[in-house]
Motif scaffolding. Structure first.
Motif, short mmCIF file in Angstrom:
data_model
loop_
_atom_site.label_atom_id
_atom_site.label_comp_id
_atom_site.label_asym_id
_atom_site.label_seq_id
_atom_site.Cartn_x
_atom_site.Cartn_y
_atom_site.Cartn_z
N LYS A 67 0.80 -1.22 0.00
CA LYS A 67 0.00 0.00 0.00
C LYS A 67 0.83 1.27 0.00
CE LYS A 67 -0.51 -0.26 4.99
NZ LYS A 67 -1.40 -0.51 6.06
N ASN A 68 2.12 1.17 0.33
CA ASN A 68 2.97 2.35 0.34
C ASN A 68 3.71 2.54 -0.99
OD1 ASN A 68 2.33 2.94 3.03
ND2 ASN A 68 3.84 1.48 3.74
N GLY A 69 3.33 1.79 -2.01
CA GLY A 69 3.98 1.91 -3.30
C GLY A 69 5.34 1.24 -3.34
N GLN A 70 5.62 0.37 -2.38
CA GLN A 70 6.89 -0.35 -2.34
C GLN A 70 6.71 -1.72 -2.97
OE1 GLN A 70 7.22 -0.31 1.90
NE2 GLN A 70 8.33 1.62 1.94
N ILE A 71 7.85 -2.38 -3.28
CA ILE A 71 7.80 -3.72 -3.85
C ILE A 71 8.34 -4.72 -2.82
CG2 ILE A 71 8.71 -5.23 -5.66
CD1 ILE A 71 8.93 -2.76 -7.45
N GLY A 72 7.53 -5.71 -2.52
CA GLY A 72 7.96 -6.80 -1.63
C GLY A 72 8.34 -8.00 -2.48
N ILE A 73 9.53 -8.54 -2.26
CA ILE A 73 10.00 -9.67 -3.05
C ILE A 73 10.50 -10.78 -2.14
CG2 ILE A 73 12.24 -8.53 -3.33
CD1 ILE A 73 12.59 -10.05 -5.96
N LYS A 74 10.19 -12.02 -2.52
CA LYS A 74 10.70 -13.22 -1.84
C LYS A 74 11.26 -14.15 -2.90
CE LYS A 74 7.43 -13.10 1.99
NZ LYS A 74 6.39 -13.83 2.72
N TRP A 75 12.33 -14.88 -2.56
CA TRP A 75 12.96 -15.78 -3.52
C TRP A 75 13.40 -17.05 -2.82
CZ3 TRP A 75 14.90 -11.09 -1.94
CH2 TRP A 75 16.05 -11.12 -1.17
N SER A 76 13.72 -18.07 -3.61
CA SER A 76 14.14 -19.35 -3.06
C SER A 76 15.57 -19.26 -2.53
CB SER A 76 14.06 -20.44 -4.14
OG SER A 76 14.90 -20.10 -5.23
N LYS A 77 15.84 -20.05 -1.52
CA LYS A 77 17.16 -20.04 -0.88
C LYS A 77 18.12 -20.92 -1.67
CE LYS A 77 19.34 -20.76 3.58
NZ LYS A 77 19.12 -21.05 4.99
N CYS A 78 19.36 -20.46 -1.82
CA CYS A 78 20.41 -21.22 -2.50
C CYS A 78 21.49 -21.58 -1.49
CB CYS A 78 21.03 -20.40 -3.62
SG CYS A 78 19.89 -19.97 -4.93
N GLN A 79 22.11 -22.73 -1.67
CA GLN A 79 23.18 -23.16 -0.78
C GLN A 79 24.51 -22.55 -1.20
OE1 GLN A 79 23.11 -27.44 -0.84
NE2 GLN A 79 21.70 -27.51 0.87
N TYR A 80 25.42 -22.44 -0.23
CA TYR A 80 26.81 -22.01 -0.47
C TYR A 80 26.89 -20.61 -1.06
CZ TYR A 80 26.96 -27.10 -0.29
OH TYR A 80 26.77 -28.41 0.06
N VAL A 81 26.05 -19.68 -0.60
CA VAL A 81 26.12 -18.32 -1.11
C VAL A 81 26.37 -17.34 0.03
CG1 VAL A 81 24.61 -18.79 -3.08
CG2 VAL A 81 23.62 -17.90 -0.98
N SER A 82 26.92 -16.18 -0.32
CA SER A 82 27.16 -15.11 0.65
C SER A 82 26.02 -14.11 0.68
CB SER A 82 28.46 -14.38 0.32
OG SER A 82 29.54 -15.27 0.30
N GLY A 83 25.21 -14.12 -0.38
CA GLY A 83 24.09 -13.19 -0.45
C GLY A 83 23.45 -13.21 -1.82
N TYR A 84 22.63 -12.17 -2.06
CA TYR A 84 21.86 -12.09 -3.29
C TYR A 84 21.89 -10.65 -3.81
CZ TYR A 84 20.04 -16.46 -1.44
OH TYR A 84 19.93 -17.72 -0.93
N GLN A 85 21.68 -10.51 -5.09
CA GLN A 85 21.49 -9.20 -5.70
C GLN A 85 20.11 -9.18 -6.34
OE1 GLN A 85 24.74 -8.39 -8.43
NE2 GLN A 85 25.64 -7.01 -6.92
N ILE A 86 19.43 -8.04 -6.21
CA ILE A 86 18.12 -7.84 -6.81
C ILE A 86 18.26 -6.74 -7.84
CG2 ILE A 86 15.71 -7.19 -6.39
CD1 ILE A 86 16.27 -7.97 -3.40
N LYS A 87 17.80 -7.01 -9.05
CA LYS A 87 17.81 -6.01 -10.12
C LYS A 87 16.37 -5.69 -10.44
CE LYS A 87 18.83 -7.47 -14.29
NZ LYS A 87 19.53 -7.89 -15.52
N TYR A 88 16.03 -4.39 -10.37
CA TYR A 88 14.68 -3.98 -10.74
C TYR A 88 14.81 -2.81 -11.72
CZ TYR A 88 15.31 -0.50 -6.98
OH TYR A 88 15.77 0.50 -6.16
N TYR A 89 13.97 -2.87 -12.75
CA TYR A 89 14.14 -1.89 -13.81
C TYR A 89 12.84 -1.63 -14.55
CZ TYR A 89 14.93 -6.39 -16.18
OH TYR A 89 14.84 -7.69 -16.62
#
Length: 166
Positions: A67-89
């Motif tokens: 409702k605040n005009g924000q984007i909520g995103i959820k993704w599947s978990k991957c093993q052996y990673v330090s983190g994730y990057q999200i690209k929105y365009y």
């Protein structure tokens, strides 16, 4: 990390540990790795083959505009990673967010309202000062909500005021 080896000699399958031994090299981190096959018996020699170790590609499991005009995103978990990057365009602007750790959700703020966005995610592994990235997930599209309220004021017959929201 350890591809299975099948070795044949004139269409006859050979047995690992008896006819040949296998050694893996550089097969602990993403990137190029190698497998060495030491053949014994009738024919002796070494066979070297290379292979690539790739990080898992996360997939977007939920994408919503709140409702605040924000984007909520959820993704599947991957093993052996330090983190994730999200690209929105949008058609002209590309922005990237980094999420360190094992967190698998993020609220993207500062997006325009009533605008169509494409969103993708990829995993990364940081080691020895280097970053290794997976491929980007398939993009998902979302149009952010336009949450402006329209307020209409009506004058009553008796002079009292009333309001309507839509």
């Amino acid at each position: 990390l350890c591809p299975q080896v099948e070795l044949y000699y004139h269409n006859t399958p050979l047995t690992q540990g008896i006819d040949y031994d296998v050694e893996y090299q550089n097969n602990t981190l993403p990137g190029n790795a190698a497998i060495l096959i030491y053949v014994t018996g009738e024919w002796t020699g070494t066979i070297r083959r290379s292979f690539k170790i790739m990080l898992s590609v996360p997939s977007i499991t939920s994408l919503k505009s709140n409702k605040n005009g924000q984007i909520g995103i959820k993704w599947s978990k991957c093993q052996y990673v330090s983190g994730y990057q999200i690209k929105y365009y949008t058609g002209t602007t590309i922005k990237t967010l980094t999420v360190n750790g094992q967190q698998t959700s993020k609220t993207i703020t500062g997006v325009s309202r009533n605008t169509k966005y494409l969103v993708s995610v990829r995993s990364f592994l940081s080691t020895n000062g280097k970053k290794f990235f997976s491929s980007w997930s398939n993009p998902k599209s979302l149009t952010t909500r336009n949450m402006y309220w329209k307020i209409t004021q009506y004058a009553g017959v008796t002079g009292n005021q009333s309001m309507a929201y839509s």
